[in-house]
Motif scaffolding. Structure first.
Motif, mmCIF file in Angstrom:
data_model
loop_
_atom_site.group_PDB
_atom_site.id
_atom_site.type_symbol
_atom_site.label_atom_id
_atom_site.label_comp_id
_atom_site.label_asym_id
_atom_site.label_seq_id
_atom_site.Cartn_x
_atom_site.Cartn_y
_atom_site.Cartn_z
ATOM 1 N N ARG A 22 1.513 8.419 -0.938
ATOM 2 C CA ARG A 22 1.936 6.946 -0.415
ATOM 3 C C ARG A 22 0.550 6.306 0.070
ATOM 4 N NH1 ARG A 22 6.684 3.892 -1.075
ATOM 5 N NH2 ARG A 22 7.906 5.263 -2.199
ATOM 6 N N GLU A 25 -2.327 5.010 -1.890
ATOM 7 C CA GLU A 25 -1.678 3.925 -2.368
ATOM 8 C C GLU A 25 -1.636 2.871 -1.234
ATOM 9 O OE1 GLU A 25 2.584 4.034 -3.680
ATOM 10 O OE2 GLU A 25 2.316 5.255 -4.783
ATOM 11 N N VAL A 26 -1.222 2.746 0.077
ATOM 12 C CA VAL A 26 -1.492 1.816 0.779
ATOM 13 C C VAL A 26 -3.057 1.911 1.431
ATOM 14 C CG1 VAL A 26 -1.217 1.613 3.347
ATOM 15 C CG2 VAL A 26 0.813 2.388 1.567
ATOM 16 N N ASP A 30 -3.539 -1.222 -2.089
ATOM 17 C CA ASP A 30 -2.472 -2.092 -0.841
ATOM 18 C C ASP A 30 -0.849 -1.744 -1.650
ATOM 19 O OD1 ASP A 30 -4.593 -3.479 -0.250
ATOM 20 O OD2 ASP A 30 -5.155 -4.515 -1.965
ATOM 21 N N GLY A 31 -0.777 -0.654 -1.513
ATOM 22 C CA GLY A 31 0.825 -0.582 -1.827
ATOM 23 C C GLY A 31 0.997 -0.418 0.358
ATOM 24 N N PRO A 32 2.465 -1.190 -0.589
ATOM 25 C CA PRO A 32 3.608 -0.789 0.981
ATOM 26 C C PRO A 32 3.513 -0.452 2.002
ATOM 27 C CG PRO A 32 5.345 -0.367 -0.859
ATOM 28 C CD PRO A 32 3.441 -0.308 -1.691
ATOM 29 N N PRO A 33 3.104 -0.348 2.963
ATOM 30 C CA PRO A 33 2.965 0.802 4.502
ATOM 31 C C PRO A 33 4.274 1.691 4.194
ATOM 32 C CG PRO A 33 1.950 -0.890 5.207
ATOM 33 C CD PRO A 33 2.510 -1.420 3.920
ATOM 34 N N GLN A 34 5.684 0.866 4.215
ATOM 35 C CA GLN A 34 7.005 1.046 4.054
ATOM 36 C C GLN A 34 7.489 2.219 3.402
ATOM 37 O OE1 GLN A 34 9.057 -0.427 6.894
ATOM 38 N NE2 GLN A 34 10.453 1.826 6.069
ATOM 39 N N GLY A 35 6.737 2.351 2.661
ATOM 40 C CA GLY A 35 6.620 3.618 1.726
ATOM 41 C C GLY A 35 5.829 4.475 2.775
ATOM 42 N N SER A 80 1.214 1.608 12.294
ATOM 43 C CA SER A 80 2.720 1.640 12.093
ATOM 44 C C SER A 80 3.053 2.328 13.157
ATOM 45 C CB SER A 80 3.923 1.872 9.948
ATOM 46 O OG SER A 80 5.278 1.925 11.374
#
Length: 284
Positions: A22, A25-26, A30-35, A80
């Motif tokens: 994860r 990906e971030v 450009d994956g979602p940080p929430q993951g 975050s």
């Protein structure tokens, strides 16, 4: 020599744990940080701390400050502040004068690497300085952060710092992000000098041998202490880091984790860090 990003990604996809996948990906897709936050929730305990082998050298489920530090590192990487408040409340409950230890004797009931013994139960700058530094980096106020900051300044400026190399490197993390920049800039050169003269510090690469290096001090090109390091030494270690990529796309671990699962988890961690470092310095 340059390393290959795609084969590193394939290694993480095949062997890395969900957290490093994860994070990759971030940071690179450009994956979602929430993951990342969602994965970290799986390592949380009811006391607000983190455990369950988040730092893979011990397989203990109980909350430990070292596991909290790993969680803070992941949160800092994605910018975050989620989950920080309850974790700081946990640190308050296990601190002594603002300082926390790496671990507690509860780890002795679970598989662990040989170096996780009684010395890890003593409160000190490792991991207190790293934890406080990351909270400053994330600009997250909390009474524990204030108590830890006071303890750290007193320890640094009174000459009470030990020569333990990992602890000194944790102090550099604190000095990198604490708001009083003039004070930090005055203290950092002496701390770095003690690191670089340690037998554990490799001024030039020693392939396959465990130790701290200039890339431990400045893992990213914009690291605040890079200007205090020798560029030729940095370049030599970057070349060696690129050369260390294995045929499977991952990087090796120069110590002995407690299990095969732990070994693969660590390989995922060091592979992600190698990719971050080499990409930052333009070597990948």
């Amino acid at each position: 020599m340059s390393a290959d990003l795609r084969t590193a990604e394939k290694f993480l996809q095949a062997e890395g744990r969900l957290l490093e996948r994860r994070l990759f990906e971030v940071l690179f897709r450009d994956g979602p940080p929430q993951g990342v936050v969602d994965v970290l929730r799986g390592y949380r305990n009811a006391d607000g701390g983190f455990g369950h082998g988040l730092e893979p050298d011990k397989r203990c489920p109980a909350s430990l400050p070292v596991d909290v530090e790993v969680a803070f590192q992941a949160l800092a990487a994605i910018g975050s502040r989620e989950l920080l408040g309850p974790a700081c409340d946990y640190l308050t409950g296990v601190s002594t004068g603002g300082a926390v230890p790496l671990a507690f004797p509860v780890i002795e009931g679970y598989p662990r690497a040989a170096h996780w013994t009684g010395w890890t139960y003593e409160p000190g700058v490792n991991p207190t300085a790293g934890l406080a530094g990351l909270l400053h980096r994330l600009d997250f106020p909390h009474p524990w952060r204030d108590a830890a900051t006071e303890y750290l300044w007193e320890t640094i400026e009174s000459g009470k710092l030990s020569d333990e190399t990992h602890g000194l490197n944790e102090v550099l993390t604190f000095l990198a992000y604490v708001p009083d920049r003039d004070r930090a800039s005055r203290a950092a050169p002496a701390v770095l000098a003690r690191i670089t003269t340690s037998p554990l510090f490799q001024t030039m690469p020693k392939p396959g041998e465990y130790g701290l290096t200039p890339l431990t001090v400045a893992p990213l090109a914009d690291s605040p202490w890079r200007n205090l390091l020798d560029e030729a030494q940095l370049d030599a270690h970057l070349e060696q880091l690129a050369a260390d990529q294995q045929e499977d796309g991952g990087w090796p671990v120069p110590w002995e984790p407690p299990s095969q699962a732990s070994l693969l988890e660590w390989r995922g961690i060091v592979t992600l860090q190698a990719v971050r470092t080499l990409t930052s310095y333009g070597k990948m």
